[in-house]
Design a protein around this motif. Structure first.
Motif, PDB file in Angstrom:
ATOM      1  N   CYS A 191       0.337   5.087   0.613  1.00 17.48           N
ATOM      2  CA  CYS A 191       1.014   3.612   0.188  1.00 17.48           C
ATOM      3  C   CYS A 191       1.445   3.940  -1.246  1.00 17.48           C
ATOM      4  N   MET A 192       0.795   4.793  -1.786  1.00 21.82           N
ATOM      5  CA  MET A 192       1.135   4.914  -3.167  1.00 21.82           C
ATOM      6  C   MET A 192       2.658   5.819  -3.315  1.00 21.82           C
ATOM      7  N   ALA A 193       2.748   6.848  -2.238  1.00 21.21           N
ATOM      8  CA  ALA A 193       3.855   7.473  -2.154  1.00 21.21           C
ATOM      9  C   ALA A 193       5.005   6.783  -1.807  1.00 21.21           C
ATOM     10  N   ALA A 194       4.920   5.624  -0.943  1.00 20.19           N
ATOM     11  CA  ALA A 194       5.859   4.816  -0.474  1.00 20.19           C
ATOM     12  C   ALA A 194       6.334   3.799  -1.462  1.00 20.19           C
ATOM     13  N   SER A 195       5.295   3.495  -2.507  1.00 16.65           N
ATOM     14  CA  SER A 195       5.619   2.611  -3.587  1.00 16.65           C
ATOM     15  C   SER A 195       6.757   2.962  -4.280  1.00 16.65           C
ATOM     16  N   PRO A 196       7.902   1.998  -4.878  1.00 15.76           N
ATOM     17  CA  PRO A 196       8.887   2.260  -5.481  1.00 15.76           C
ATOM     18  C   PRO A 196       8.514   2.381  -7.067  1.00 15.76           C
ATOM     19  N   GLU A 197       7.361   2.075  -7.211  1.00 14.16           N
ATOM     20  CA  GLU A 197       6.772   1.931  -8.936  1.00 14.16           C
ATOM     21  C   GLU A 197       6.975   3.559  -9.599  1.00 14.16           C
ATOM     22  N   LYS A 198       7.207   3.666 -10.430  1.00 17.46           N
ATOM     23  CA  LYS A 198       7.143   4.974 -11.297  1.00 17.46           C
ATOM     24  C   LYS A 198       5.750   5.303 -11.772  1.00 17.46           C
ATOM     25  N   THR A 199       4.944   4.353 -12.308  1.00 20.15           N
ATOM     26  CA  THR A 199       3.773   4.819 -13.105  1.00 20.15           C
ATOM     27  C   THR A 199       2.626   4.876 -11.983  1.00 20.15           C
ATOM     28  N   LEU A 200       1.617   5.662 -12.219  1.00 19.41           N
ATOM     29  CA  LEU A 200       0.658   5.901 -11.038  1.00 19.41           C
ATOM     30  C   LEU A 200      -0.179   4.455 -10.967  1.00 19.41           C
ATOM     31  N   ALA A 224       0.729   1.366 -11.405  1.00 20.51           N
ATOM     32  CA  ALA A 224       1.722   0.530 -10.518  1.00 20.51           C
ATOM     33  C   ALA A 224       1.533   0.968  -9.188  1.00 20.51           C
ATOM     34  N   GLN A 225       1.612   2.076  -8.941  1.00 23.31           N
ATOM     35  CA  GLN A 225       1.762   2.737  -7.378  1.00 23.31           C
ATOM     36  C   GLN A 225       0.467   2.379  -6.871  1.00 23.31           C
ATOM     37  N   GLU A 226      -0.808   2.575  -7.445  1.00 22.09           N
ATOM     38  CA  GLU A 226      -2.203   2.172  -7.135  1.00 22.09           C
ATOM     39  C   GLU A 226      -2.404   0.795  -6.634  1.00 22.09           C
ATOM     40  N   ARG A 227      -1.878  -0.113  -7.757  1.00 23.84           N
ATOM     41  CA  ARG A 227      -1.766  -1.614  -7.236  1.00 23.84           C
ATOM     42  C   ARG A 227      -1.236  -1.894  -6.288  1.00 23.84           C
ATOM     43  N   ASP A 228      -0.186  -1.204  -6.042  1.00 26.50           N
ATOM     44  CA  ASP A 228       0.515  -1.496  -4.753  1.00 26.50           C
ATOM     45  C   ASP A 228      -0.151  -1.115  -3.668  1.00 26.50           C
ATOM     46  N   ALA A 229      -0.707   0.130  -3.559  1.00 26.43           N
ATOM     47  CA  ALA A 229      -1.391   0.440  -2.428  1.00 26.43           C
ATOM     48  C   ALA A 229      -2.878  -0.260  -2.188  1.00 26.43           C
ATOM     49  N   TYR A 230      -3.369  -0.826  -3.339  1.00 23.29           N
ATOM     50  CA  TYR A 230      -4.549  -1.662  -3.160  1.00 23.29           C
ATOM     51  C   TYR A 230      -4.589  -3.117  -2.536  1.00 23.29           C
ATOM     52  N   SER A 231      -3.066  -3.278  -2.609  1.00 23.77           N
ATOM     53  CA  SER A 231      -2.844  -4.703  -2.532  1.00 23.77           C
ATOM     54  C   SER A 231      -1.816  -4.601  -0.979  1.00 23.77           C
TER      55      SER A 231
END
Length: 116
Positions: A49-58, A60-67
């Motif tokens: 999920c973090m890898a698929a996130s369009p976010e640049k910071t870790l 923000a990627q982690e937030r996207d993954a958890y949600s």
């Protein structure tokens, strides 16, 4: 009022406890393996999920993954796996306690017979 409790000192109760441990071991092992797998696979889902996130910071990627729906669905499945593993674990603890109580009772009976 009828007492429906099992006499934990009876040979029958001890045999039932032994049978439970013997015949439920495979099922308990499977539920434990599933729990561990689910706990470990959670990391893979988070990474994907973090890898698929369009976010640049870790962060923000982690937030996207958890949600993410995938992560949330996995947590729900993980809850069920943990619950089943805990049910098996506590039933095995109860069976072991029954056997130990029976053993103690048998030792006490032998001691009483020696004193007579």
């Amino acid at each position: 009022m009828t007492d429906t409790r099992i006499d934990h000192f009876s040979d029958e109760a001890a045999q039932k406890a032994l049978d439970f441990l013997r015949f439920q071991a495979g099922e308990a092992a499977i539920s434990r393996a599933n729990r561990i797998y689910m706990e470990e696979f959670r990391k893979t889902i988070k990474a994907n999920c973090m890898a698929a996130s369009p976010e640049k910071t870790l962060t923000a990627q982690e937030r996207d993954a958890y949600s993410s729906p995938e992560y949330i669905a996995h947590l729900e499945a993980m809850r069920a796996a943990i619950e089943l593993d805990e049910v098996h674990r506590w039933k095995m603890v109860a069976a072991q306690a029954t056997i130990e109580a029976w053993r103690t009772h048998q030792a006490n009976r032998r001691g009483e017979q020696k004193m007579q």
